[in-house]
Design an enzyme around this catalytic site. Structure first.
Site, PDB file in Angstrom:
ATOM      1  N   ARG A  77      55.788  57.097 141.537  1.00 42.51           N
ATOM      2  CA  ARG A  77      55.215  57.259 140.206  1.00 42.51           C
ATOM      3  C   ARG A  77      54.452  58.571 140.106  1.00 42.51           C
ATOM      4  NH1 ARG A  77      50.212  55.925 138.480  1.00 42.51           N
ATOM      5  NH2 ARG A  77      49.863  54.432 140.153  1.00 42.51           N
ATOM      6  N   TYR A 130      62.729  66.526 115.162  1.00 40.18           N
ATOM      7  CA  TYR A 130      63.471  65.333 115.605  1.00 40.18           C
ATOM      8  C   TYR A 130      62.772  64.089 115.059  1.00 40.18           C
ATOM      9  CZ  TYR A 130      65.083  61.653 118.746  1.00 40.18           C
ATOM     10  OH  TYR A 130      65.570  60.486 119.250  1.00 40.18           O
ATOM     11  N   ASP A 217      59.118  72.824 121.282  1.00 40.64           N
ATOM     12  CA  ASP A 217      60.304  72.057 121.668  1.00 40.64           C
ATOM     13  C   ASP A 217      61.488  73.014 121.612  1.00 40.64           C
ATOM     14  OD1 ASP A 217      62.580  70.452 121.836  1.00 40.64           O
ATOM     15  OD2 ASP A 217      61.717  68.829 120.663  1.00 40.64           O
ATOM     16  N   LYS A 242      69.929  66.393 126.727  1.00 45.17           N
ATOM     17  CA  LYS A 242      70.850  67.229 125.977  1.00 45.17           C
ATOM     18  C   LYS A 242      71.534  68.248 126.899  1.00 45.17           C
ATOM     19  CE  LYS A 242      69.235  64.980 122.376  1.00 45.17           C
ATOM     20  NZ  LYS A 242      68.091  64.216 122.904  1.00 45.17           N
TER      21      LYS A 242
END
Length: 428
Positions: A77, A130, A217, A242
């Site tokens: 983690r 987005y 972004d 992507k």
């Protein structure tokens, strides 16, 4: 774990695509395996109790890491060999101090914004964005006491600059601060560009002791065609799902930037548990080896399609970054800020939803699906899918009409793809 981190060959500085084949990995530590194995483990054994103490001191910020000290492996983690190699390689593309990988693009965005903001803060963000990002800013962050300001008309930069100045003054008057300016460029799905240098200059001109951070972004163009950190951004975000992942077989995200800022984001990732898993990291390392080849081919295909579709009798406009139908200011900005237009663009059809749906349903090679940046070509209808949570007013303000169709061009034969589009447009 000792790593190979040389970026030079004698006097020569190596290109990112060359470094993707071995940077950050020492095969002698993994039985000579030419590729890093998957470290599918939850926890790691300390050589001594003293090592365990030292590792946790650094991981939990109890002391500053020594200049040459690496964060010891503790728990997946917090860190993992696959993640560390992947993050080293991702940082190469953007020339960032540090990269962190997350379980999704939205995990990267939400974790980063929570790390940067606190109740009473204000965040200015550009629209369209987005749909998940818009939802976070419009509905989630306000519940946590963070006010958000959306700016839609950003061509030329005046509206964004005015919003930055106004939000900063209002936040200060109310005892808060402008925490961040969040930019998605090119915007999804209109391909509108935001001037990063102008935004960074506006932030500097505020003259604040604690200036807001410029967060970008960069998913649409990826690390090949745009370098936000070189234009004044403090942090850059990606949906690795992507182009970087590129095969439509994984979900992941990333944040990259300066070491001190990444420490803040890393703390939030550790506590929120938004890190990605070793297998996904391994798949991303596989994908990075062909990133430049895939993105170059898909961009070349997109250029061919854009040139043939522009002026088509069934099409009102072709929306590509800095393209022939963009404003003069957008074209000039593209020339300064981008090295390529990428392979995702949109069409405004003559008509409305009915015409768009007829086209979408007639396509055979283009797959009707959300997402983008895969090896296969995809097509979507943003108004009814990825941006369906936008109000009718917001859609109109951002130019997301029912006649808008978004194309993500893959690496197939360009002539075949055009034939598919021609047949589909004939059905409109």
């Amino acid at each position: 774990m000792s790593k190979h981190r040389s970026r030079t060959l004698g006097e020569r500085t190596l290109a990112p695509e060359t470094l993707m084949m071995g940077f950050g990995y020492d095969p002698t530590l993994s039985e000579g395996s030419i590729k890093a194995p998957i470290f599918q483990t939850s926890t790691f054994v300390f050589k001594s109790a003293e090592d365990g103490k030292r590792f946790f001191e650094v991981a939990y910020g109890l002391r500053q890491k020594e200049p040459e000290e690496a964060l010891g492996l503790i728990y997946s983690r917090i860190n993992n060999p696959n993640l560390e190699i992947l993050e080293d390689r991702l940082a190469v593309w953007d020339a960032a101090d540090k990269a962190l990988v997350f379980s999704s693009g939205m995990a990267a965005i939400s974790t980063t914004m929570m790390a940067l903001s606190r109740p009473g803060d204000v965040i200015v963000y550009t629209a369209p964005a987005y749909g998940g990002t818009e939802y976070l800013f419009d509905r989630i962050l306000p519940r946590m006491g963070v006010r958000t300001v959306s700016v839609a008309d950003c061509d030329g930069g005046e509206a964004l600059a005015a919003a930055i100045r106004s939000a900063s003054a209002e936040a200060a008057a109310n005892g808060g601060r402008l925490a961040a300016v969040y930019v998605e460029t090119p915007a999804n799905p209109t391909n509108q560009l935001i001037d990063l240098q102008a935004a960074a200059a506006c932030i500097r001109d505020l003259g604040l002791a604690e200036p807001p951070l410029l967060v970008v972004d960069n998913t649409f163009l990826g690390p090949l065609w745009q370098k936000p950190l070189q234009h004044g951004a403090d942090l850059v975000l990606y949906s690795l799902t992507k182009y970087v992942g590129g095969h439509s077989d994984l979900i992941a995200g990333a944040c990259l930037g300066r070491a001190d800022l990444m420490a803040r984001v890393g703390e939030m990732r550790t506590i929120c548990g938004t890190i990605t898993d070793p297998h996904t990291a391994w798949l991303l390392m596989r994908s990075l080896e062909t990133l430049h080849i895939r993105m170059e081919r898909s961009q070349a295909n997109a250029r061919t399609l854009v040139s043939r579709l522009r002026g088509h009798p069934k099409i009102e406009a072709v929306l590509d970054a800095g393209g022939a139908e963009a404003s003069a200011s957008q074209q000039a900005l593209f020339a300064r800020q981008c090295s390529g237009a990428g392979s995702t663009f949109s069409l405004r059809l003559k008509g409305g939803e009915a015409e768009a749906f007829r086209m979408l349903n007639a396509l055979q090679l283009f797959k009707l699906a959300v997402s983008l940046g895969g090896t296969e070509s995809l097509v979507s209808h943003p108004s009814s899918t990825t941006h369906s949570d936008y109000s009718p007013e917001a859609k109109a303000r951002c130019g997301i009409g029912d006649n808008l169709v978004r194309l993500s061009v893959g690496i197939e034969n360009a002539d075949d793809l055009y034939a598919d589009l021609e047949r589909a447009l004939a059905a409109v």
